[in-house]
Design a protein around this motif. Sequence first.
Motif, short mmCIF file in Angstrom:
data_model
loop_
_atom_site.label_atom_id
_atom_site.label_comp_id
_atom_site.label_asym_id
_atom_site.label_seq_id
_atom_site.Cartn_x
_atom_site.Cartn_y
_atom_site.Cartn_z
N HIS A 1 0.83 -1.21 0.00
CA HIS A 1 0.00 0.00 0.00
C HIS A 1 0.86 1.26 0.00
CE1 HIS A 1 -3.39 2.63 0.82
NE2 HIS A 1 -2.72 3.16 1.84
N LEU A 2 1.91 1.27 0.80
CA LEU A 2 2.78 2.44 0.88
C LEU A 2 3.43 2.74 -0.47
CD1 LEU A 2 4.45 1.78 4.35
CD2 LEU A 2 2.85 3.62 3.79
N ASN A 3 3.91 1.71 -1.14
CA ASN A 3 4.56 1.92 -2.43
C ASN A 3 3.56 2.32 -3.52
OD1 ASN A 3 7.24 1.41 -1.66
ND2 ASN A 3 6.92 -0.80 -1.76
N SER B 1 18.04 18.10 -2.76
CA SER B 1 17.82 18.24 -4.21
C SER B 1 17.01 17.07 -4.75
CB SER B 1 19.15 18.34 -4.94
OG SER B 1 19.90 19.46 -4.53
N ASP B 2 17.40 15.86 -4.36
CA ASP B 2 16.69 14.67 -4.82
C ASP B 2 15.23 14.69 -4.37
OD1 ASP B 2 19.02 13.84 -5.97
OD2 ASP B 2 19.50 12.33 -4.45
N MET B 3 15.01 15.08 -3.12
CA MET B 3 13.66 15.10 -2.58
C MET B 3 12.81 16.19 -3.23
SD MET B 3 13.18 12.61 -0.54
CE MET B 3 13.16 11.93 1.10
N PHE B 4 13.40 17.36 -3.46
CA PHE B 4 12.66 18.43 -4.13
C PHE B 4 12.22 18.00 -5.53
CE2 PHE B 4 13.67 22.79 -2.04
CZ PHE B 4 13.12 22.33 -0.85
N LEU C 1 8.28 19.43 5.88
CA LEU C 1 7.23 18.42 5.71
C LEU C 1 7.77 17.17 5.04
CD1 LEU C 1 4.28 17.40 5.58
CD2 LEU C 1 4.01 18.74 3.47
N ILE C 2 8.50 17.34 3.95
CA ILE C 2 9.03 16.19 3.21
C ILE C 2 9.99 15.38 4.07
CG2 ILE C 2 10.49 15.52 1.27
CD1 ILE C 2 9.35 18.04 -0.19
N ASN C 3 10.89 16.07 4.75
CA ASN C 3 11.89 15.37 5.56
C ASN C 3 11.24 14.61 6.70
OD1 ASN C 3 14.80 14.96 6.46
ND2 ASN C 3 13.95 16.00 8.24
N SER D 1 10.11 8.87 6.06
CA SER D 1 10.15 7.50 6.59
C SER D 1 8.77 6.87 6.71
CB SER D 1 10.84 7.49 7.96
OG SER D 1 12.20 7.83 7.83
N TYR D 2 7.72 7.64 6.42
CA TYR D 2 6.35 7.13 6.54
C TYR D 2 5.68 6.97 5.18
CZ TYR D 2 7.05 8.25 11.44
OH TYR D 2 7.55 8.31 12.71
N LEU D 3 6.49 7.09 4.12
CA LEU D 3 5.94 7.00 2.77
C LEU D 3 6.48 5.75 2.07
CD1 LEU D 3 6.22 10.81 1.92
CD2 LEU D 3 4.20 9.56 2.74
N ASP D 4 6.72 5.83 0.77
CA ASP D 4 7.12 4.63 0.03
C ASP D 4 8.59 4.29 0.24
OD1 ASP D 4 8.55 6.43 -1.53
OD2 ASP D 4 7.15 6.37 -3.20
N ASP D 5 9.02 3.18 -0.31
CA ASP D 5 10.38 2.69 -0.10
C ASP D 5 11.42 3.65 -0.67
OD1 ASP D 5 9.41 0.48 1.17
OD2 ASP D 5 9.66 -0.89 -0.54
N ASP D 6 11.12 4.30 -1.79
CA ASP D 6 12.08 5.22 -2.38
C ASP D 6 12.33 6.42 -1.48
OD1 ASP D 6 12.39 3.61 -4.60
OD2 ASP D 6 10.97 4.72 -5.84
N MET D 7 11.29 6.95 -0.88
CA MET D 7 11.44 8.10 0.03
C MET D 7 12.23 7.68 1.27
SD MET D 7 10.06 10.87 -1.27
CE MET D 7 9.51 11.96 0.04
N ARG D 8 11.90 6.52 1.81
CA ARG D 8 12.62 6.03 2.98
C ARG D 8 14.10 5.81 2.64
NH1 ARG D 8 13.35 5.39 8.53
NH2 ARG D 8 15.02 3.85 8.72
N ALA D 9 14.38 5.25 1.47
CA ALA D 9 15.77 4.99 1.07
C ALA D 9 16.56 6.28 0.94
CB ALA D 9 15.79 4.22 -0.26
N ALA D 10 15.93 7.32 0.40
CA ALA D 10 16.62 8.60 0.26
C ALA D 10 16.95 9.19 1.63
CB ALA D 10 15.76 9.57 -0.54
N SER D 11 16.01 9.09 2.55
CA SER D 11 16.24 9.58 3.91
C SER D 11 17.36 8.79 4.59
CB SER D 11 14.95 9.47 4.73
OG SER D 11 15.17 9.87 6.07
#
Length: 677
Positions: free
Chosen positions: A113-115, A204-207, A312-314, A318-328
């Motif tokens: 679901h998260l992904n 930069s990656d997150m933006f 907000l993004i930062n 860790s509570y979103l998809d795997d790609d966002m968690r991996a970047a963090s």
Amino acid sequence: MKLKNLFFITAMTSLAACNSQMNSQLSMGIDPQNMDTTALPGTDFYEYACGGWMKAHPLTGEYSRYGSFDALHETCQTQLRELIEEVAAKQNEPGSLADKIAHMYNSAMDSTHLNKMGIEPIRKDLQRIAGCVNTQELFRLYTQLEGQGVGGLFGTYIDADIKNSKMNLLQIHQGGLVMGQRDYYLDNDSATQAIRTAYTKYMSDMFTRCGIAKDEDVADRVQSVIDMETRLARVSRSRTDLRDDEKNYNKMTYSMLQQDYPGINWDFYFGAMGAKDVREVSVGQPEVLHEVEAIWAETPLAVLKDYVSWQLINTAASYLDDDMRAASFDFYGRAMSGQKEDRPRWKRAVGATELALGEAIGQLYVEKHFPPAAKERMLQLVKNLQIALGERIDAQEWMSDSTKAVAHDKLNAFIVKIGYPDKWRDYSALEIGDNYWENYKATAQWATLDEIERKLNKPVDNTEWYMTPQTVNAYYNPTTNEICFPAGILQPPFFDMQADDAFNYGAIGVVIGHEMTHGFDDQGSKFDKDGNLRQWWTEEDTRRFEERTHVMRDFFNDIEVLPGLCANGQLTLGENMADHGGLQVAYQAFENATRDMPLEDKGGFTPAQRFFLAYAGVWAGNIRDEEIRKRTKSDPHALGRWRVNGALPHIDAWYDAFGITESDPLFVPKADRVSIW
């Protein structure tokens, strides 16, 4: 809230003095395989006591530091997983504690679901930020987001007024730095510059990922946010400066706050937080709050929007998809701490469930893993340590009789908390559903409102616990003059029912002594028995005390933890003093307990040697260079190696136990040793 002193990596236990027959039947508690007897005690006691353990426990990719504390934490995490998954697998009554635990855990574990959702859970808020037409509208939205757990330009909490400890006070403190410490923005050594480069890439990656900026302008927009944070960092106080309670206390009425800081709409800010009747506050760092006013007034709206979006993004990553968690993780785990791989999902889910429903899980934990008898044994051991500390106070020639009398009053007034609270937190108002990020926000908002309801304009509740029962740690809180030892730390390898007093006094006994000594360290000594910040020492005693603390400060300042990087003796002073006092007090309590019934040698070691080996074993561990650098910048605790090799050379009994002489590298001349307790 702000706890003054955490032991950080502690232990707990011991029995009251057993009779000689019982002690002879108990093990020595020391596993020789954990040692490296090719090392010499007077050259490197840490290696001598812990070298075998370190070789047997090399760092895995998941850890930037792994030690005895982490091993026990792993045990607790496994215990919690079993409890939580048992609850999560059931059909629970809607709205019950079990149902809330299950929903929180399952929402964290549902990777499919998260992904599928990606960044959708935060898209609406990002659009709301982008749509703000002026700074006032943005401030209102940002305040609402802060109440839901998003990082702010400053922070608030409610805790005891340090000069009127029976009443709570709303307190405002510095914040706004996503990297956490001002040093990461201001230091120019190559390692710190590399972290800033990684931070720039991370943002930069997150933006780009979240559609905040396009490739052609992302660099400029990221740099504008970093410049804003750096401006805030320049006026932020260091961790060392934050240890000065007097300088970080500036109490005023609400009308004075509005008058002195007119650039912030306080009525809206506190109203959005749910605090409708603020009467008094303490502004911890006035210069930071003034800079926040200036930043909000002078910074272009577009940059402020980017900053709020970034917070907000930062926070949400860790509570979103795997790609966002991996970047963090790439930034916080790899770049800042040297980790090679992330924690498995189940550990992150357990941690999130604990964060949301800590005491609810704690109830389940103590029912299964903390027998009532352990609490009674701990109470007796604490009593033994209190007696020994009282004797140490009486023995100090540098302390006047009048100060000794007041010190005894404070010692006798200690509130002792062991295992778990007598009353549990009420989670009935907390609603948990199926969306992981929404559950985080709901938890943060509930915690804010719960704190306001329980504390704002109300007396301090001395029954409150500042740690959950399953926490592997301990603390001393000066405003309540309490020591607390949660159930989580009262188990092997730190509490060994099968080991004799030499081991247990050296392990948990020192921990208890450590927490007690916090009441008399460079910070705790400024609080009286009722928890008020006031001078209760004579001026001459204060001068003598500070002379002795400077010996410890200077000793640790000279320790090189990495090439070109020395320990921070001032930042770690309170914890180093507590280690010193804990060793002195626990050893005296051990001698008292066994004086009439001496222990025998076991495994080729005397009882005194086993005491110090048990202490060193608490700190066994491996650590990466990145984590050493990070902790040296920010942690008020010395590194594990130096809580052994830096602490023991100031303990006379250690020299006697291992025959340390002036020819040994760790030898410190008696005149140069710390002499406090």
